[in-house]
Design an enzyme around this catalytic site. Sequence first.
Site, PDB file in Angstrom:
ATOM      1  N   ASN A   9       8.450   6.948  -4.784  1.00  0.00           N
ATOM      2  CA  ASN A   9       7.993   6.334  -3.544  1.00  0.00           C
ATOM      3  C   ASN A   9       9.216   5.902  -2.757  1.00  0.00           C
ATOM      4  OD1 ASN A   9       6.874   4.773  -1.522  1.00  0.00           O
ATOM      5  ND2 ASN A   9       6.241   3.097  -2.871  1.00  0.00           N
ATOM      6  N   TRP A  10       9.522   6.658  -1.716  1.00  0.00           N
ATOM      7  CA  TRP A  10      10.762   6.391  -0.964  1.00  0.00           C
ATOM      8  C   TRP A  10      10.628   5.268   0.045  1.00  0.00           C
ATOM      9  CZ3 TRP A  10      12.208  12.234   0.188  1.00  0.00           C
ATOM     10  CH2 TRP A  10      12.601  12.835  -1.028  1.00  0.00           C
ATOM     11  N   LYS A  11       9.436   4.768   0.243  1.00  0.00           N
ATOM     12  CA  LYS A  11       9.215   3.672   1.195  1.00  0.00           C
ATOM     13  C   LYS A  11       9.829   4.035   2.566  1.00  0.00           C
ATOM     14  CE  LYS A  11       8.966   0.712  -2.771  1.00  0.00           C
ATOM     15  NZ  LYS A  11       8.972  -0.609  -3.329  1.00  0.00           N
ATOM     16  N   HIS A  93      -0.797   0.242  -1.934  1.00  0.00           N
ATOM     17  CA  HIS A  93       0.492  -0.194  -2.483  1.00  0.00           C
ATOM     18  C   HIS A  93       0.664  -1.695  -2.194  1.00  0.00           C
ATOM     19  CE1 HIS A  93       4.781  -0.839  -2.871  1.00  0.00           C
ATOM     20  NE2 HIS A  93       4.749   0.161  -3.737  1.00  0.00           N
ATOM     21  N   GLU A  95       3.004  -3.417  -1.098  1.00  0.00           N
ATOM     22  CA  GLU A  95       3.613  -3.765   0.197  1.00  0.00           C
ATOM     23  C   GLU A  95       2.591  -3.628   1.328  1.00  0.00           C
ATOM     24  OE1 GLU A  95       7.059  -1.283  -0.327  1.00  0.00           O
ATOM     25  OE2 GLU A  95       7.685  -2.661  -1.904  1.00  0.00           O
ATOM     26  N   GLU A 163       1.105  -1.701 -10.801  1.00  0.00           N
ATOM     27  CA  GLU A 163       2.396  -2.165 -10.302  1.00  0.00           C
ATOM     28  C   GLU A 163       2.343  -3.682 -10.108  1.00  0.00           C
ATOM     29  OE1 GLU A 163       4.719   1.161  -8.213  1.00  0.00           O
ATOM     30  OE2 GLU A 163       3.370   0.317  -6.742  1.00  0.00           O
ATOM     31  N   GLY A 169      10.716  -3.990  -6.964  1.00  0.00           N
ATOM     32  CA  GLY A 169      11.955  -4.204  -6.224  1.00  0.00           C
ATOM     33  C   GLY A 169      12.748  -5.411  -6.689  1.00  0.00           C
ATOM     34  N   SER A 209      10.233  -1.638 -10.829  1.00  0.00           N
ATOM     35  CA  SER A 209      11.585  -1.637 -11.404  1.00  0.00           C
ATOM     36  C   SER A 209      11.756  -0.647 -12.554  1.00  0.00           C
ATOM     37  CB  SER A 209      11.993  -3.050 -11.824  1.00  0.00           C
ATOM     38  OG  SER A 209      12.042  -3.894 -10.689  1.00  0.00           O
ATOM     39  N   GLY A 230      10.269   3.306  -7.192  1.00  0.00           N
ATOM     40  CA  GLY A 230      10.731   3.045  -5.828  1.00  0.00           C
ATOM     41  C   GLY A 230      12.236   3.225  -5.726  1.00  0.00           C
ATOM     42  N   GLY A 231      12.966   2.125  -5.829  1.00  0.00           N
ATOM     43  CA  GLY A 231      14.417   2.121  -5.614  1.00  0.00           C
ATOM     44  C   GLY A 231      15.162   3.200  -6.395  1.00  0.00           C
TER      45      GLY A 231
HETATM   46  P1  PGA Z   1      10.575  -0.289  -7.407  1.00  0.00           P
HETATM   47  O1  PGA Z   1       9.276   0.024  -6.519  1.00  0.00           O
HETATM   48  O2  PGA Z   1      10.709   0.809  -8.423  1.00  0.00           O
HETATM   49  O3  PGA Z   1      11.713  -0.340  -6.441  1.00  0.00           O
HETATM   50  O4  PGA Z   1      10.329  -1.609  -8.082  1.00  0.00           O
HETATM   51  C1  PGA Z   1       8.123   0.594  -7.083  1.00  0.00           C
HETATM   52  C2  PGA Z   1       7.078   0.786  -6.014  1.00  0.00           C
HETATM   53  O5  PGA Z   1       7.020  -0.011  -5.081  1.00  0.00           O
HETATM   54  O6  PGA Z   1       6.279   1.749  -6.056  1.00  0.00           O
END
Ligand code: PGA
Length: 252
Positions: A9-11, A93, A95, A163, A169, A209, A230-231
């Site tokens: 997930n590149w956001k 998600h 966010e 999640e 994050g 994470s 994500g990251g």
């Molecule tokens: P993260 O994000 O790996 O940076 O914690 C995961 C996500 O939001 O899908």
Amino acid sequence: MRRIIIAGNWKMNKTIEESVSFGLCIKKMFYGKPEVILFPPFTAIKALSDALYDSDVGVGAQNMHFESTGAFTGEISPVMVKNAGANYVLIGHSERRHIFGEDDELINKKMIAAAGSELTPILCVGETFYERQNNLTEEVIERQIKVGLSEINYSKNVIIAYEPVWAIGTGANATPEQASKVHQFIREIISSMYGVGSGDEITVLYGGSVKPENIEELAKMEDIDGGLVGGASLRCDTFVLMWKKLKSVKIC
Ligand code: PGA
């Protein structure tokens, strides 16, 4: 049938050029299973899916509106993401829930729209730190799943991503035991909604994470079918390393 997946997930990261260059890099190094699905920003879906047309890598959207067309300034419809080349979509998600105020009812409308548009949705669920501290994790997860999947017919293709909000994050992942316990609970809810055994058939990913240092220990848990990252999904070499580690635990 349960699938083993690593999703990136590149956001709000990567231009069209950066997305295509990642796509070409992953295409060179990825072969066979576990499956890979990439979620670029809307603007790069078309270019990335074109770059990956002759590979098994899936492409998805990070969000969408539930209507097909209309006066919804700034929104993108299921038809549009499909037309751009996406076959998957992230729904709910954290966010979207916590920064943009999406609630379970809205998320359910999106799930219904995805199902009607031949997009495979990944329903994201997870509790906040406050909710975990106050023993509300199961109550929250049960509500998010029951409302999120309301009026959705059972399909073995359902994918859920657990999640925990406090792990996204932050660098602080859930322990394999914490994650596995919630994954088992998710399977119990699905079985209670759709019949005995259905919970064992659906794919449940862990996100929050996930990185090269912890993906193996998480993947060793029977109930964890892979990761939504994500990251650590933003660099091709790191992503491929995680893919290899997931493969070594789950495939051979
Ligand atoms: P993260 O994000 O790996 O940076 O914690 C995961 C996500 O939001 O899908």
